[in-house]
Design an enzyme around this catalytic site. Sequence first.
Site, PDB file in Angstrom:
ATOM      1  N   GLU A 222       0.761  -1.252  -0.130  1.00 35.21           N
ATOM      2  CA  GLU A 222       0.102   0.007   0.082  1.00 35.21           C
ATOM      3  C   GLU A 222       0.852   1.263   0.064  1.00 35.21           C
ATOM      4  O   GLU A 222       1.931   1.180   0.688  1.00 35.21           O
ATOM      5  CB  GLU A 222      -1.116   0.133   1.279  1.00 35.21           C
ATOM      6  CG  GLU A 222      -1.709  -1.078   1.228  1.00 35.21           C
ATOM      7  CD  GLU A 222      -2.471  -1.236   2.767  1.00 35.21           C
ATOM      8  OE1 GLU A 222      -3.581  -2.061   2.660  1.00 35.21           O
ATOM      9  OE2 GLU A 222      -2.097  -0.489   3.509  1.00 35.21           O
TER      10      GLU A 222
ATOM     11  N   ASP B  50      -4.633  -8.136   6.097  1.00 34.89           N
ATOM     12  CA  ASP B  50      -5.480  -9.080   5.569  1.00 34.89           C
ATOM     13  C   ASP B  50      -4.898 -10.374   5.424  1.00 34.89           C
ATOM     14  O   ASP B  50      -5.707 -11.328   5.624  1.00 34.89           O
ATOM     15  CB  ASP B  50      -6.039  -8.331   4.163  1.00 34.89           C
ATOM     16  CG  ASP B  50      -6.772  -7.137   4.255  1.00 34.89           C
ATOM     17  OD1 ASP B  50      -7.778  -7.068   5.114  1.00 34.89           O
ATOM     18  OD2 ASP B  50      -6.604  -6.405   3.465  1.00 34.89           O
TER      19      ASP B  50
END
Length: 399
Positions: A152, A168
């Site tokens: 990210e 996640d």
Amino acid sequence: MPHTRTRPALPLVAAAALVGSVLALGAPGRAGAAVPDTVPLQITNNSGRSEPVYVYDLGTQLSSGQQGWADAGGAFHAWPAGGNPPTPAPDASIAGPTPGQSTTIRIPKFSGRIYFSYGQKLDFRLTTGGLVQPAVQNPSDPNRNILFNWSEYTLNDSGLWLNSTQVDMFSAPYAVGVQRADGSVSTTGHLKSAGYTGFFNDLRAQGGGWAGLIQTRSDGTVLRALSPLYGVETGALPANVMDDYINRVWQKYAATTLTVSPFADQPGTKYSGRVSGDVMNFTDSSGTVVTSFQKPDADSVFGCHKLLDAPNDNVRGPISRTLCAGFNRSTLLVDSNQPDTTPADFYRDAVTNQYARAVHAQMTDGKAYAFAFDDVGNQESLVNDGNPQQAYLTLDPLS
């Protein structure tokens, strides 16, 4: 640096998740800042795998707020309108480096993700609400049997924030880096030697359902371990896995005060927590109740949401972040002054976030994003620079 999670936990047809909402990073852009419109990202393939690699740069263009993707040169392409059921997204893949080689692309001013996959392109779809992110906790997700991962990032006028994340799932390993104006390079995210298999072996050895987080392909390839949040949501991990620890915390603070000092740069800002029944009330220095928390469950703890919701405010959010870190690291019984930022105190209780413990244990620098607020106490795997010369993404061995 708050880490917020995109939560595509619904079935694929309902999970329209906005790429770029994953990281709320960086200060507001400064007018006239020297950060260029694009920055080179060097991707190096040290995975040892022979399959082709596919790379994607997906996110929200900060200048327009539009969702889309960037090509290898950093040019932005807006997504077309989606449908219901979701329609196939345009092929946004970029050919990644072959084994032992590097490829350099340019990343624009986005808040989004750099995906990479091995052997097969990812299947992205568009709904009327935007891009559907892969949701491999869903057995019918078309990407479930693909080996892939993502980083990210936010690049804006204030600089670059680039992380390696396991919020996640833990999957194909990689590290991130940034070159500064003086030529120095900061990196994070590398696993120890044999750390990849070491992580999965650790989970298998835990008992109590933790091995249920591991997903494999029919050919025996280990693909990933789901986060414990998704484990609880899908039934792979028992919903009561944290109950004993939560009960002990509630019992302790019915008779003792929990002091939370959520801001490292504001040591005088303190909140006092005491349990009454199923509620922990927090008071400020005047004794006024400023927020209250219902007794959380494992879902709330692992996701840092629901009963531990953390709004972007100056009171409840910071207290909740601190509680979330304390529950996941099992430090709330070690120290009644929180946050406890001493890594030697983390994960020592028999009831803890074993996934997060195992992730951190295999990192060369001990840093990871194993749950949403792992940045409490600066334990996150993040590089940041206000004048980035180049960024790096290194695909590491699956060994």
